[in-house]
Design an enzyme around this catalytic site. Structure first.
Site, PDB file in Angstrom:
ATOM      1  CB  CYS A   6      -5.493  26.425  11.246  1.00  0.00           C
ATOM      2  SG  CYS A   6      -4.854  25.150  12.675  1.00  0.00           S
ATOM      3  CB  CYS A  12       0.181  20.969  11.697  1.00  0.00           C
ATOM      4  SG  CYS A  12      -1.051  20.119  10.897  1.00  0.00           S
ATOM      5  CB  CYS A  89      -7.958  19.792  12.881  1.00  0.00           C
ATOM      6  SG  CYS A  89      -7.744  19.839  11.041  1.00  0.00           S
ATOM      7  CE1 TYR A 242      -3.829  -0.192  -8.721  1.00  0.00           C
ATOM      8  CE2 TYR A 242      -5.371   0.120 -10.729  1.00  0.00           C
ATOM      9  CZ  TYR A 242      -4.219  -0.093 -10.360  1.00  0.00           C
ATOM     10  OH  TYR A 242      -2.920  -0.271 -10.983  1.00  0.00           O
ATOM     11  CD  GLU A 263      -8.014  -2.793  -2.603  1.00  0.00           C
ATOM     12  OE1 GLU A 263      -8.150  -1.857  -3.199  1.00  0.00           O
ATOM     13  OE2 GLU A 263      -6.935  -2.785  -1.681  1.00  0.00           O
ATOM     14  CB  CYS A 338      -5.556  10.974  -5.135  1.00  0.00           C
ATOM     15  SG  CYS A 338      -4.568   9.515  -5.158  1.00  0.00           S
TER      16      CYS A 338
HETATM   17  N1  SAH Z   1     -11.703   2.721  -5.564  1.00  0.00           N
HETATM   18  C1  SAH Z   1     -11.698   2.919  -4.056  1.00  0.00           C
HETATM   19  C2  SAH Z   1     -10.364   3.019  -3.325  1.00  0.00           C
HETATM   20  C3  SAH Z   1      -9.301   3.620  -4.034  1.00  0.00           C
HETATM   21  S1  SAH Z   1      -7.725   4.130  -3.397  1.00  0.00           S
HETATM   22  C4  SAH Z   1     -12.416   3.924  -3.660  1.00  0.00           C
HETATM   23  O1  SAH Z   1     -13.070   5.000  -4.051  1.00  0.00           O
HETATM   24  O2  SAH Z   1     -12.981   4.128  -2.340  1.00  0.00           O
HETATM   25  C5  SAH Z   1      -6.844   2.874  -4.287  1.00  0.00           C
HETATM   26  C6  SAH Z   1      -6.975   1.333  -3.829  1.00  0.00           C
HETATM   27  O3  SAH Z   1      -5.871   0.821  -4.528  1.00  0.00           O
HETATM   28  C7  SAH Z   1      -6.406   1.242  -2.119  1.00  0.00           C
HETATM   29  O4  SAH Z   1      -7.802   0.582  -1.730  1.00  0.00           O
HETATM   30  C8  SAH Z   1      -5.400   0.117  -2.187  1.00  0.00           C
HETATM   31  O5  SAH Z   1      -5.435  -0.849  -1.412  1.00  0.00           O
HETATM   32  C9  SAH Z   1      -5.436  -0.281  -3.693  1.00  0.00           C
HETATM   33  N2  SAH Z   1      -4.284  -0.892  -4.445  1.00  0.00           N
HETATM   34  C10 SAH Z   1      -2.823  -0.559  -4.282  1.00  0.00           C
HETATM   35  N3  SAH Z   1      -2.183  -1.025  -5.103  1.00  0.00           N
HETATM   36  C11 SAH Z   1      -2.821  -1.934  -5.675  1.00  0.00           C
HETATM   37  C12 SAH Z   1      -2.502  -3.090  -6.628  1.00  0.00           C
HETATM   38  N4  SAH Z   1      -1.302  -3.228  -7.320  1.00  0.00           N
HETATM   39  N5  SAH Z   1      -3.422  -3.889  -7.151  1.00  0.00           N
HETATM   40  C13 SAH Z   1      -5.017  -3.754  -6.608  1.00  0.00           C
HETATM   41  N6  SAH Z   1      -5.210  -2.670  -5.811  1.00  0.00           N
HETATM   42  C14 SAH Z   1      -4.088  -1.884  -5.257  1.00  0.00           C
END
Ligand code: SAH
Length: 385
Positions: A6, A12, A89, A242, A263, A338
């Site tokens: 790019c 960027c 992009c 999460y 969540e 991640c």
């Molecule tokens: N498993 C889902 C989201 C993963 S991202 C997927 O694959 O789509 C991580 C997530 O953790 C986000 O949605 C964020 O809002 C949540 N999160 C962050 N801190 C947290 C906590 N202390 N307790 C519960 N959830 C949390």
């Protein structure tokens, strides 16, 4: 050099690795995972993308008025509030990019000014576009500094005429001096206020604020691996910690006795509950709260779980979460991350507490960036320490 570099690569800062051919990027990422996780278990070869371009289904652009009156849109240069103009992009969805360029071209005739952070003048701060990969549904979010947006209905009508693929438009108001793009209030200007997309055979509702994986092609592969690792039989109690909008838990629900999701983000939980109904899933419950507090309460109540899926944000899990996991003693833990650095830190606690890493699978969810995603399977060894 990569076959497709790019012109904005350095300015960027979004693609830290675009100077490397894709197969070398993959080698580098796999090596990073090996350095951090090899001591816990064998790392499988990373799964890359066949076509590592235009995979981002969520695109965000900052708008800025220049001194001469012209308006630019693009990304903030890494670590600054300087807008680097971007019209196209290599990572982003091409429809989303085209919509953003159209919006910019319409501003003058509708007398809509871009917001100026220094003077507080103007109105349009950002535009966010999300596109359903399989559904093709498109959400446009106009992020305004003020609640009154001049002739907004005519603006939306004209935009939809140019882009009939748009299925919903939202006005989000963010009057605050903040690094967050979205503000607390939103108003649906057109359509149903969310988009839907199909992932691993389930339909998901995605709203403006809720988290949804940005690379749907690789997400199916990632979740496929997570399900393979869990090897559910239909008898298990499963926790989806999460859980975001409930994706992993709902994909697992067909093969589990029951699913419990937790969540922190209220909008995401709302979507998870709606997704549950939308897919006629009867054995899943979703709760809003801190995953660590929730797990601690479960452990204190003497509840049991067979399989724990955990997918924390980049910061990893909290000590309270990890300790209550050790008390709950699920037979299997499937840890999606991640950030392999915080994952390695958390694996140290879990392996010390009696878990053994059985498989480590890196998946490239973010080609051309230095980010890498991993899914790790752990099982209980029957001994502690
Ligand atoms: N498993 C889902 C989201 C993963 S991202 C997927 O694959 O789509 C991580 C997530 O953790 C986000 O949605 C964020 O809002 C949540 N999160 C962050 N801190 C947290 C906590 N202390 N307790 C519960 N959830 C949390």
């Amino acid at each position: 050099m990569s076959e497709n570099v790019c012109a904005l690569y350095k300015k960027c800062g979004g693609c830290q690795m675009m100077n490397l051919p894709y197969d070398e990027q993959l080698k580098w990422k796999e090596k990073q995972v090996r350095i951090l996780l090899d001591k816990y278990g064998r790392v499988s070869p990373i799964i890359g993308m066949d076509n590592p371009y235009h995979y981002r289904n969520k695109v965000q652009a900052a708008f800025k008025a220049l001194r001469d009156g012209r308006v630019i849109s693009g990304v903030y240069q890494s670590g600054t509030h300087r807008v680097v103009p971007v019209d196209a992009c290599l990572l982003e969805d091409e429809t989303a990019d085209a919509i953003i360029v159209t919006i910019r071209s319409m501003l003058r005739s509708f007398k809509i000014q871009a917001y100026d952070e220094d003077s507080g003048r103007g109105i349009l701060r950002h535009v966010l576009v999300k596109r359903g990969f399989t559904s093709g549904e498109v959400m446009v979010v106009l992020i305004s500094a003020k609640p009154a947006f001049p002739s907004v209905n005519n603006f939306v009508k004209a935009l939809r005429e140019k882009h009939p693929e748009i299925t919903t438009v939202i006005l989000n108001v963010n009057p605050y001096e903040t690094n967050l793009v979205l503000g607390p209030h939103e108003r649906v200007l057109y359509g149903k206020g969310f988009i839907e997309d199909t992932l691993c055979g389930k339909v998901f509702r995605i709203s403006a604020k809720s988290f949804y994986q940005i690379n749907p092609v690789q997400t199916e592969i990632l979740y496929g691996k997570a399900m393979e690792f869990a090897a559910l039989t239909g008898q298990e109690t499963v926790i989806d910690a999460y859980c975001g909008i409930g994706t992993i838990g709902l994909v697992a629900s067909d093969k589990a006795a029951r699913v419990i999701g937790v969540e922190l983000n209220r909008d995401a939980v709302h979507d998870a509950i709606a997704n549950c109904k939308r897919n006629a899933v009867k054995n899943a419950r979703f709760y809003c709260g801190d995953a660590g507090d929730f797990m601690t309460a479960m452990a204190e109540n003497g509840e049991k779980a067979d399989v724990l899926f955990m997918d924390p944000p980049r910061a990893g899990s909290s000590p309270a979460f990890l300790q209550s996991t050790l008390t709950l003693t699920p037979k299997k833990i499937v840890y999606i991350s991640c950030n392999p650095e915080t994952q390695a830190r958390d694996l140290a606690v879990l392996t010390k507490g009696g878990y053994k890493v059985r498989a480590v699978q890196p998946v490239d969810m973010f080609p051309h960036t230095h980010h890498v995603e991993t899914v790790v399977l752990m099982t209980k060894t029957g001994r502690n320490g």
